[in-house]
Design an enzyme around this catalytic site. Structure first.
Site, PDB file in Angstrom:
ATOM      1  N   ASP A  38       0.878  -1.161   0.000  1.00 36.48           N
ATOM      2  CA  ASP A  38       0.000   0.000   0.000  1.00 36.48           C
ATOM      3  C   ASP A  38       0.922   1.220   0.000  1.00 36.48           C
ATOM      4  OD1 ASP A  38      -2.075   1.792   0.071  1.00 36.48           O
ATOM      5  OD2 ASP A  38      -3.143   0.826   1.713  1.00 36.48           O
ATOM      6  N   TRP A  39       0.362   2.362  -0.304  1.00 36.51           N
ATOM      7  CA  TRP A  39       1.178   3.562  -0.543  1.00 36.51           C
ATOM      8  C   TRP A  39       1.863   4.036   0.754  1.00 36.51           C
ATOM      9  CZ3 TRP A  39      -0.241   1.325  -4.470  1.00 36.51           C
ATOM     10  CH2 TRP A  39      -0.203   1.843  -5.756  1.00 36.51           C
TER      11      TRP A  39
END
Ligand code: BGC
Length: 746
Positions: A228-229
């Site tokens: 995920d970012w």
């Protein structure tokens, strides 16, 4: 493309550089070898492709179609519908040159408070897994990749980047992983996104058990794992765990960390080859799947979004047949949401919708209505003038339809709600209108459940969730009977927040959240505790009626390597065409309870069918081992306890209309390992040990002769560990007992 040979041409630094993104939406190109980038964009329910201006600065996102959010579409219980939505998303991606659209989001709705519940599918892993798999199949069928997210246990937004979800193995497998398992096995997503949080103390992004042992080795995932970012902690550990791509970018820092780790011998260059190879495979596969000259018709996708929303909305209440509305009557639409609908949530899934249709606009095609705004969006406080105007408008009409729900700020990615209430001004509006108007319908727009203190006072309630940009059209379709409602709740609506099983442990303390309710999530809990709920899982009304008959199974006894075919006939007994969601639940047959603690019943099958008035159809389900199994952490593995199970079909988790029983035998019975510390009761379940113990009974229970006396003594003995027998019975030796244990172990 020969990935191995490309990898062999790369320097260590180049390989490390592939392990993180170039920016938010591209993998790194390597110009020296003309290696291009893959393009990623958010989803899940619409394309959020960022555009940049001539100076490379972010300049918004492309106009696209915002389809109903995951929480809404899951209520359709319709695999082919969500697949069709996936196809449309895939078309938009091809047209906009996007290789991977991030989604679906398949995390379980553990608490109604989670800020991202609107994106998530269900409280039930079977439904979440089936719907996610079909979403993936739809997108991938267009030559576009998906990213199943957020793997795993990202069930809250509070401290999502630092919190550790503390979950026992059985709960993890049965509730929080099994939806992902179905989506991976059936959907075969091109990529998967790991979550921000830790699981039992280990970040998902460096969790080898999760990313390699379970995902790849057990489930056979062959795609790429991205973070995920900003979810990466120690990048070299991520390489070892099976995290291929760090997103969005580490600006070279973590690439250098990888190189350093190889040079210091903490990881091998071959480990980097594997992850870099997977990134290259994504890049070249994506390019090979590109289609030239694709365009899509926005109006057609808007119409599709309307259809999907209409098939997903859930009619919760319809007393005195207040719905469908008759166009000839005086109808009042009340509430700002009729004009400005809430149809999507905040955060990374926010779509630049190319147009939005509210109910007030859509109803123009049908009949005139009067309108009053009623309240100010994003305000809790009542505006007395707006209230008075709305009450008057409602009073003058034959029926009042109030559009209510949660304003944007009440729920979003990034934070959780702290309560389940709607804004006070909206509750007051509904109460005030009920005092002057007998026929009131409330149309809700919200990402997750709200308390409905007025539920008993209104005649109709339609739950639209966040229904996408065409939501108003779909609401009008249902309100006027152009579409017969067929959505069913993908989650339980509790009466109040404190009823929810996670209530005492959500969102946890500091950086720890303990999933103490275990497997009893959603209806598994409410049913086990026999609690009253506002509306149960699987519930939803229709304008027609359905009758079930002839439930049958092709056999009454199987082993867990065999399958069983169950069928039931459903007839539309009303006078309108309609769709029914036939649900199948499995539980222990009452009176045949098993040793393992199990929910009363669990969803193991569903089919949505369309029936004309008077028409019947037979619906068939195939059940296999997993329909009956629980996760045995000691084994470890999925295990079916020997015995009778109840298979029920019906209209909701609480309205089961027919059931039958089937006996299932495990093909490989559990073989417990006994020790001197085992309870005698456990050994007595072993035939050999039992007969040896029984031979001792005159020594063990001297003077007790009647059957009853022996039974009572045996009950006491069952609790005693084997080694302790000697303390009570000096005439039995340790050696004798050791022999029994040895024999029982075979
Ligand atoms: C979200 C993801 C999203 C990503 C990219 C993250 O903050 O958790 O769901 O795909 O950002 O926007």
């Amino acid at each position: 493309m020969d990935i191995k040979s490309i990898v062999s041409k790369l320097t260590l630094e180049e390989k490390a550089s592939l392990c993180s993104g170039a920016d938010s939406w591209h993998t790194k190109p390597i110009p020296r070898l003309s290696i291009p980038s893959a393009v990623l964009s958010d989803g899940p329910h619409g394309l959020r492709k960022e555009i940049t201006d001539s100076e490379g600065q972010r300049a918004g996102t492309v106009p696209a179609v915002c389809f109903p959010t995951g929480g809404a579409v899951a209520c359709s219980f319709d695999r082919s519908l969500i697949r069709r939505m996936g196809e449309a998303l895939g078309e938009e991606c091809q047209a906009e040159h996007v290789h991977v659209i991030l989604g679906p989001a398949a995390n379980i709705k553990r608490s109604p408070l989670c800020g991202r519940n609107f994106e998530y599918l269900s409280e039930d892993p079977y439904l979440a897994g089936e719907m996610a798999a079909s979403h993936i199949q739809g997108v991938e069928s267009q030559g576009v990749g998906t990213s199943l997210k957020h793997f795993a246990a990202n069930n809250q937004e509070t401290r999502r980047m630092t919190v550790s979800a503390e979950i026992d193995e059985r709960t993890l497998r049965e509730i929080y992983l099994s939806g992902f398992e179905t989506a991976v096995k059936k959907g075969k997503p091109t990529t998967l996104m790991c979550s921000y949080n830790k699981i039992n103390g280990v970040y998902s992004s460096e969790n080898k058990k999760l990313l390699t042992d379970i995902l790849r080795e057990e489930w056979g995932f062959e795609g790429l794992v991205m973070s995920d970012w900003g979810a990466v902690n120690r990048r070299p550990d991520g390489v070892l765990a099976g995290l291929d791509l760090e997103m969005p970018s580490s600006h070279g820092i973590n690439d250098a960390e990888i190189v350093k780790a190889v040079k210091e011998g903490r990881i091998r260059e071959e480990d980097v080859d594997i992850v870099a190879g997977r990134v290259l495979k994504l890049v070249y596969d994506s390019i090979a799947r590109e289609k030239e000259g694709i365009t899509y018709n926005k109006e057609e996708h808007h119409a599709l979004a309307r259809k999907i929303a209409g098939e997903s909305m859930v009619l919760l209440k319809n007393e005195n047949a207040v719905l469908p509305l008759e166009a000839g009557k005086k109808i009042a639409f009340i509430g700002k949401f009729a004009e400005e609908p809430r149809y999507q949530g905040g955060g990374s899934s926010h779509i630049n919708s190319y147009k939005v249709t509210g109910a007030l606009e859509a109803v123009k095609d049908i009949c005139p209505v009067s309108y009053a705004q009623g309240y100010i969006l994003d305000e809790d406080r009542t505006d007395e003038n707006l209230l008075a105007e709305a009450v008057k408008t409602a009073q003058e009409a034959d029926v009042a339809v109030i559009f209510a729900g949660l304003p944007d700020s009440f729920e979003s990615e990034g934070y959780d709600r702290t309560h389940m209430r709607m804004p006070e001004c909206q509750n007051q509006l509904i109460e005030a209108i009920c005092k002057v108007q007998k026929h009131v319908v409330v149309v809700l727009q919200n990402g997750s459940p709200v308390e409905m203190p007025w539920a008993d006072k209104v005649e109709g309630i339609l739950e639209s969730y966040l229904g996408g940009q065409a939501v108003g059209g779909a609401q009008v379709d249902i309100l006027f009977g152009l579409v017969n409602p067929s959505g069913r709740l993908a989650e339980t609506l509790p009466l109040k927040l404190s009823d929810n099983p996670s209530y005492l442990n959500f969102p946890g303390e500091n950086d720890k959240v303990e999933y103490k309710e275990g497997i009893f999530v959603g209806y598994r809990y409410y049913d086990k505790k026999d609690m009253e709920v506002l509306y149960p899982f699987g519930y939803g009304l229709s304008y027609t009626t359905f009758e079930y008959s002839g439930l049958k199974a092709d056999t009454s006894e199987i082993t867990d390597t065999e399958t069983i075919r169950v069928s039931v006939t459903v007839k539309n007994t009303g006078n309108r065409a309609g769709k029914e969601v036939v649900q199948l639940y499995v539980g222990s047959l009452p009176g045949s309870e098993k040793a393992a603690i199990r929910p009363v019943r669990e969803l193991k099958g569903f089919e949505k069918i369309e029936l004309q008035p008077g028409e019947s159809k037979e619906v068939t389900f195939i059940l296999d081992k997993r329909s009956f199994a629980y996760y045995n952490s000691e084994l470890p593995g999925w295990y079916v306890e020997d015995g009778a199970y109840e298979i029920s079909v019906g209209k909701s988790s609480r309205e089961l209309v027919a059931s039958l029983s089937v006996t299932v035998h495990p093909s490989a019975p559990l073989r417990p390992r006994y020790t001197m510390e085992s309870a005698v009761g456990d050994l007595l379940k072993n035939e050999k040990a039992r007969s040896r113990f029984e031979a001792f009974y005159t020594k063990l229970f001297p003077g007790r002769e009647s059957k009853e006396e022996i039974l009572m003594a045996e009950a006491l003995l069952q609790q005693v560990p084997v080694h302790s027998i000697c303390s009570f019975h000096p005439n039995i030796t340790l050696e004798e007992l050791e022999k029994i244990v040895e024999e029982a172990n075979g």
